[in-house]
Design a protein around this motif. Structure first.
Motif, PDB file in Angstrom:
ATOM      1  N   TYR A 367       0.830  -1.203   0.000  1.00  0.00           N
ATOM      2  CA  TYR A 367       0.000   0.000   0.000  1.00  0.00           C
ATOM      3  C   TYR A 367       0.867   1.257   0.000  1.00  0.00           C
ATOM      4  CZ  TYR A 367      -3.222   3.631   1.564  1.00  0.00           C
ATOM      5  OH  TYR A 367      -3.949   4.794   1.666  1.00  0.00           O
ATOM      6  N   LEU A 368       1.888   1.283   0.846  1.00  0.00           N
ATOM      7  CA  LEU A 368       2.754   2.460   0.910  1.00  0.00           C
ATOM      8  C   LEU A 368       3.563   2.616  -0.371  1.00  0.00           C
ATOM      9  CD1 LEU A 368       3.997   2.418   4.616  1.00  0.00           C
ATOM     10  CD2 LEU A 368       2.107   3.697   3.604  1.00  0.00           C
ATOM     11  N   GLU A 369       3.896   1.509  -1.013  1.00  0.00           N
ATOM     12  CA  GLU A 369       4.604   1.603  -2.293  1.00  0.00           C
ATOM     13  C   GLU A 369       3.736   2.297  -3.336  1.00  0.00           C
ATOM     14  OE1 GLU A 369       6.939  -1.256  -5.539  1.00  0.00           O
ATOM     15  OE2 GLU A 369       5.911  -2.137  -3.812  1.00  0.00           O
ATOM     16  N   LYS A 370       2.455   1.929  -3.382  1.00  0.00           N
ATOM     17  CA  LYS A 370       1.540   2.568  -4.329  1.00  0.00           C
ATOM     18  C   LYS A 370       1.356   4.046  -4.002  1.00  0.00           C
ATOM     19  CE  LYS A 370      -1.142  -1.606  -5.370  1.00  0.00           C
ATOM     20  NZ  LYS A 370      -2.445  -2.294  -5.226  1.00  0.00           N
ATOM     21  N   ARG A 371       1.271   4.364  -2.714  1.00  0.00           N
ATOM     22  CA  ARG A 371       1.115   5.764  -2.317  1.00  0.00           C
ATOM     23  C   ARG A 371       2.370   6.556  -2.684  1.00  0.00           C
ATOM     24  NH1 ARG A 371      -3.319   8.193  -1.457  1.00  0.00           N
ATOM     25  NH2 ARG A 371      -2.913   9.184   0.559  1.00  0.00           N
ATOM     26  N   SER A 372       3.527   5.952  -2.473  1.00  0.00           N
ATOM     27  CA  SER A 372       4.789   6.630  -2.772  1.00  0.00           C
ATOM     28  C   SER A 372       4.931   6.945  -4.252  1.00  0.00           C
ATOM     29  CB  SER A 372       5.963   5.771  -2.310  1.00  0.00           C
ATOM     30  OG  SER A 372       7.180   6.423  -2.513  1.00  0.00           O
ATOM     31  N   GLU A 373       4.328   6.124  -5.106  1.00  0.00           N
ATOM     32  CA  GLU A 373       4.403   6.364  -6.548  1.00  0.00           C
ATOM     33  C   GLU A 373       3.720   7.667  -6.947  1.00  0.00           C
ATOM     34  OE1 GLU A 373       2.722   2.848  -8.181  1.00  0.00           O
ATOM     35  OE2 GLU A 373       4.505   1.607  -7.794  1.00  0.00           O
ATOM     36  N   LEU A 374       2.886   8.234  -6.074  1.00  0.00           N
ATOM     37  CA  LEU A 374       2.197   9.486  -6.362  1.00  0.00           C
ATOM     38  C   LEU A 374       3.104  10.703  -6.160  1.00  0.00           C
ATOM     39  CD1 LEU A 374      -1.210   8.698  -4.582  1.00  0.00           C
ATOM     40  CD2 LEU A 374      -0.700   8.565  -7.036  1.00  0.00           C
ATOM     41  N   ILE A 375       4.249  10.502  -5.550  1.00  0.00           N
ATOM     42  CA  ILE A 375       5.190  11.601  -5.335  1.00  0.00           C
ATOM     43  C   ILE A 375       5.943  11.864  -6.626  1.00  0.00           C
ATOM     44  CG2 ILE A 375       7.212  12.381  -4.038  1.00  0.00           C
ATOM     45  CD1 ILE A 375       6.251  10.642  -1.715  1.00  0.00           C
ATOM     46  N   ASP A 376       5.810  13.077  -7.128  1.00  0.00           N
ATOM     47  CA  ASP A 376       6.384  13.455  -8.421  1.00  0.00           C
ATOM     48  C   ASP A 376       7.399  14.582  -8.210  1.00  0.00           C
ATOM     49  OD1 ASP A 376       6.823  13.581 -11.118  1.00  0.00           O
ATOM     50  OD2 ASP A 376       4.729  13.920 -11.664  1.00  0.00           O
ATOM     51  N   GLU A 377       7.934  15.080  -9.294  1.00  0.00           N
ATOM     52  CA  GLU A 377       8.902  16.174  -9.227  1.00  0.00           C
ATOM     53  C   GLU A 377       8.249  17.470  -8.758  1.00  0.00           C
ATOM     54  OE1 GLU A 377      12.282  16.248  -9.727  1.00  0.00           O
ATOM     55  OE2 GLU A 377      12.031  14.072  -9.656  1.00  0.00           O
ATOM     56  N   MET A 378       6.950  17.623  -9.063  1.00  0.00           N
ATOM     57  CA  MET A 378       6.223  18.819  -8.656  1.00  0.00           C
ATOM     58  C   MET A 378       5.263  18.481  -7.522  1.00  0.00           C
ATOM     59  SD  MET A 378       7.420  21.265 -10.465  1.00  0.00           S
ATOM     60  CE  MET A 378       6.192  22.558 -10.159  1.00  0.00           C
ATOM     61  N   SER A 379       5.025  19.454  -6.664  1.00  0.00           N
ATOM     62  CA  SER A 379       4.147  19.238  -5.516  1.00  0.00           C
ATOM     63  C   SER A 379       2.701  19.033  -5.957  1.00  0.00           C
ATOM     64  CB  SER A 379       4.212  20.431  -4.568  1.00  0.00           C
ATOM     65  OG  SER A 379       3.268  20.294  -3.525  1.00  0.00           O
ATOM     66  N   MET A 380       2.011  18.157  -5.255  1.00  0.00           N
ATOM     67  CA  MET A 380       0.582  17.965  -5.493  1.00  0.00           C
ATOM     68  C   MET A 380      -0.246  19.016  -4.772  1.00  0.00           C
ATOM     69  SD  MET A 380       0.042  14.501  -3.200  1.00  0.00           S
ATOM     70  CE  MET A 380       1.604  13.801  -3.744  1.00  0.00           C
ATOM     71  N   GLY A 381       0.401  19.849  -3.944  1.00  0.00           N
ATOM     72  CA  GLY A 381      -0.307  20.929  -3.255  1.00  0.00           C
ATOM     73  C   GLY A 381      -1.448  20.413  -2.406  1.00  0.00           C
ATOM     74  N   GLU A 382      -2.598  21.060  -2.521  1.00  0.00           N
ATOM     75  CA  GLU A 382      -3.755  20.683  -1.714  1.00  0.00           C
ATOM     76  C   GLU A 382      -4.537  19.523  -2.326  1.00  0.00           C
ATOM     77  OE1 GLU A 382      -6.127  24.148  -1.187  1.00  0.00           O
ATOM     78  OE2 GLU A 382      -4.652  25.166   0.073  1.00  0.00           O
ATOM     79  N   ASN A 383      -4.021  18.913  -3.367  1.00  0.00           N
ATOM     80  CA  ASN A 383      -4.775  17.889  -4.094  1.00  0.00           C
ATOM     81  C   ASN A 383      -4.507  16.469  -3.625  1.00  0.00           C
ATOM     82  OD1 ASN A 383      -5.978  19.829  -5.828  1.00  0.00           O
ATOM     83  ND2 ASN A 383      -4.070  19.906  -7.034  1.00  0.00           N
ATOM     84  N   ALA A 384      -3.780  16.287  -2.522  1.00  0.00           N
ATOM     85  CA  ALA A 384      -3.541  14.938  -2.002  1.00  0.00           C
ATOM     86  C   ALA A 384      -4.859  14.326  -1.549  1.00  0.00           C
ATOM     87  CB  ALA A 384      -2.553  14.985  -0.854  1.00  0.00           C
ATOM     88  N   GLU A 385      -5.144  13.136  -2.038  1.00  0.00           N
ATOM     89  CA  GLU A 385      -6.372  12.425  -1.692  1.00  0.00           C
ATOM     90  C   GLU A 385      -6.036  11.201  -0.847  1.00  0.00           C
ATOM     91  OE1 GLU A 385      -9.485  13.167  -2.320  1.00  0.00           O
ATOM     92  OE2 GLU A 385      -9.061  14.976  -3.493  1.00  0.00           O
ATOM     93  N   PRO A 386      -6.945  10.813   0.051  1.00  0.00           N
ATOM     94  CA  PRO A 386      -6.697   9.589   0.811  1.00  0.00           C
ATOM     95  C   PRO A 386      -6.692   8.371  -0.099  1.00  0.00           C
ATOM     96  CG  PRO A 386      -8.917  10.428   1.215  1.00  0.00           C
ATOM     97  CD  PRO A 386      -8.205  11.476   0.421  1.00  0.00           C
ATOM     98  N   GLY A 387      -5.940   7.368   0.309  1.00  0.00           N
ATOM     99  CA  GLY A 387      -5.900   6.123  -0.449  1.00  0.00           C
ATOM    100  C   GLY A 387      -6.976   5.166   0.023  1.00  0.00           C
ATOM    101  N   ASN A 388      -6.812   3.888  -0.337  1.00  0.00           N
ATOM    102  CA  ASN A 388      -7.793   2.866   0.015  1.00  0.00           C
ATOM    103  C   ASN A 388      -7.067   1.655   0.599  1.00  0.00           C
ATOM    104  OD1 ASN A 388     -10.091   1.343   0.292  1.00  0.00           O
ATOM    105  ND2 ASN A 388     -10.168   0.729  -1.865  1.00  0.00           N
ATOM    106  N   PRO A 389      -6.654   1.762   1.879  1.00  0.00           N
ATOM    107  CA  PRO A 389      -5.903   0.662   2.481  1.00  0.00           C
ATOM    108  C   PRO A 389      -6.727  -0.562   2.810  1.00  0.00           C
ATOM    109  CG  PRO A 389      -6.294   2.379   4.081  1.00  0.00           C
ATOM    110  CD  PRO A 389      -6.793   2.903   2.773  1.00  0.00           C
ATOM    111  N   GLY A 390      -8.050  -0.450   2.820  1.00  0.00           N
ATOM    112  CA  GLY A 390      -8.910  -1.590   3.129  1.00  0.00           C
ATOM    113  C   GLY A 390     -10.359  -1.178   3.142  1.00  0.00           C
TER     114      GLY A 390
END
Length: 596
Positions: A367-390
């Motif tokens: 799960y954390l690996e998938k979440r980490s893949e969302l980290i890019d060169e540019m900031s996501m700012g206020e657009n971070a959304e919760p994931g679906n751990p279960g």
């Protein structure tokens, strides 16, 4: 248990002998620090035991208890009671705490978090359907939760303590009766607070007739607190949760002049401190043990660290952050993602089911690996959304973040290898700004928490309930992150650490762990590093601690960056390879480490 004699003294300082509870004590005379703000400290080495706390008098109380044959639990109790006296803006018997302990074989988690009165509902902080302005809610009887600290400490002491319960109250009672020199930090907090003067008892105790706070270095006695502590020492926590003290607490909450609360005597007498199952998470060569919900601390810290482990290894942001804005970017983006999950899922586990039925789902490596893949060169700012751990039994809405201020942390390792990490709070500085004298009629007393403002003010969003909404008997979500670290291979204790700082506790703790493990810094060096945080929106960097080039580099990555005071209160004790201890105290506050 036969009483033991404690010498309550700082070496080389003027002392005054007094007698209390049948034991001989010598009261230290400590000159308060002359300045506030950032002041680097050297760190402290010890051969067998160490105490780290937010005020020298409190640290000394724990030190003297350990010297007298007490263990880490005993010392933590003495430290907390003195902190209530000398640092009333941060913690005390009118608040709550999370306590992590290690007895050489088992890690335990004691939950002393405040609870909501039985008469409240999810509309507690709504007026005409709209949320109250934050400080209106704080400075009121509405915000006061049932205090949990004393009952939690009593429970831990009954299970693990060595010295007699009453013995541990003597340092605080002694200082309350004889007086202590007001520190610059307490004076400044009193001067800067715009609400405490509104409480009649607090105004009479902490301010003069012109509204000026008690001066730095002036001797402050607290006879009301001394009397309340005498009763609790002799009778146990029942002297606080029932009878005259409880009646005074309830009267002051119910009779708040603007916004009275619903607290009743049955709420106090029915309060129960809980044993929780600690969360222990493998992290490369270490195992990090922290507090489970209702704390969001461990889960969010370990989400951040787990996502960072998936990122390309970058140079540490040392030398005031100039060398690696790239690492700071990764850290801030991981924080955004972790805080999105925190706001959606984490709340009191007696009211809210974990995703997939198990909180560890939020720390699953895939799960954390998938979440980490969302980290890019540019900031996501206020657009971070919760994931679906279960899967969830209920679809929860995210909660807007609220600030917190009044908290303290204690770390202790005794000569038997027992350890404590305890974070303790009344929420905002000076809590609800309600001072109780416990019905004694004497000057002073203890402040009541405003912990209920840690709940969401809005019970639902877009028709979905907020996990951390107000409910009767519920414990508000916390960011407190008392942490014990162990070597995975040997099982030996590596460190005890934690911090105040509201939601930023999570950032302070996570960054300190990285500095200790990955950057090879000492406990003090790690605590000296500058702070950078985000709760999901703007980025705040510690004022005056980062080069303009670093802030510009973050802005180029899309972060909105500004400077502000980030006054952590980190304490850390680390066991070195040779078995000795090295402790650090936050340079932003007046705390010290003591040990032998």
């Amino acid at each position: 248990m036969s009483p033991k004699r404690i010498r309550f003294v700082l070496p080389g300082l003027l002392v005054l002998p007094i007698y209390s509870w049948g034991f001989s004590y010598e009261t230290p005379s400590i000159s308060p620090e002359s300045e506030s703000g950032y002041e680097e400290k050297p760190g402290w080495s010890a051969e067998s035991f160490a105490v780290a706390a937010a005020n020298p008098l409190a640290t000394d109380a724990g030190y003297q208890v350990l010297k007298a044959g007490g263990n880490a639990i005993d010392a933590a109790i003495a430290v907390q009671l003195v902190l209530n006296l000398v640092e009333p803006q941060s913690s005390g018997i009118g608040g709550g705490a999370f306590l992590m302990t290690y007895d050489g074989g088992e890690v335990r988690a004691y939950d002393g978090r405040e609870t909501a009165p039985q008469a409240v509902n999810s509309d507690l902080f709504l007026q005409d359907g709209e949320p109250l302005e934050f400080n209106q809610a704080v400075v009121s009887g509405l915000s006061v939760g049932v205090p949990g600290t004393l009952r939690m400490l009593e429970k831990a002491h009954a299970e693990q303590g060595e010295l007699a319960w009453a013995e541990l109250f003597t340092p605080a009672i002694t200082l309350a009766e004889e007086g202590f020199a007001v520190s610059n930090r307490l004076h400044t907090s009193l001067a800067n607070d715009e609400f405490l003067r509104q409480d009649r008892l607090a105004s009479q105790f902490y301010y003069d007739a012109q509204g000026e706070p008690i001066a730095v270095g002036e001797t402050l006695k607290n006879p009301a607190l001394a009397e309340v502590l005498r009763r609790v020492a002799a009778q146990g926590s029942a002297a606080f949760y029932e009878g005259e003290v409880a009646e005074d607490i309830v009267e002051r909450v119910q009779n708040h002049p603007e916004r009275p609360g619903a607290l009743v005597l049955e709420d106090l007498s029915g309060y129960e401190a809980l044993n929780r199952e600690p969360l222990c998470t493998p992290w490369q060569q270490w195992e990090v043990c922290g507090f489970p919900p209702p704390s969001s601390g461990h889960l969010t810290v370990m989400q951040i660290l787990g996502m960072l482990d998936q990122q390309p290894l970058l140079e540490a942001p040392l030398d005031n952050g100039a060398s690696s804005s790239g690492w700071l970017h990764q850290f801030l983006e991981a924080s955004r993602l972790a805080f999105a999950d925190r706001g959606r899922y984490i709340a009191d586990p007696d009211f809210v089911e974990a995703p997939g039925g198990d909180w560890s789902s939020m720390l699953a490596p895939d799960y954390l690996e998938k979440r980490s893949e969302l980290i890019d060169e540019m900031s996501m700012g206020e657009n971070a959304e919760p994931g679906n751990p279960g899967e969830l039994a209920v679809s929860w809405a995210s909660q807007p973040e609220q600030p917190e201020y009044g908290t303290s942390h204690i770390s202790i390792v005794d000569d038997e290898g027992n350890a404590v990490a305890m974070t303790t709070t009344i929420e905002q500085a000076f809590g609800s700004r309600i001072l109780s004298d416990g019905g004694t009629g004497l000057a002073g007393g203890f402040l009541l928490n405003n912990e209920l403002t840690d709940f969401s003010f809005v019970p639902e969003v877009d028709g979905e309930p907020v996990a951390n909404r107000v409910e009767p008997g519920k414990r508000p979500r916390s960011s407190m992150s008392p942490t014990l670290v162990f070597d995975q291979e040997s099982g030996e204790l590596v460190a005890s650490l934690g911090s105040p700082g509201g939601a930023a506790i999570i950032h302070y703790t996570a960054r300190t762990l990285v500095a200790l493990r990955d950057w090879g810094l000492s406990a003090q060096e790690a605590l000296n590093l500058p702070h950078a945080i985000t709760l999901g929106g703007d980025v705040y960097v510690e004022e005056g601690r980062f080069p303009e080039a670093t802030m510009d580099a973050l802005r180029e990555r899309g972060h909105t960056v500004s400077e502000r005071e980030l006054t952590s209160g980190l304490q850390a004790i680390m066991r070195l390879n040779d078995g000795t201890l090295f402790g650090g105290a936050d340079p932003r506050r007046e705390g010290v480490v003591m040990g032998d």
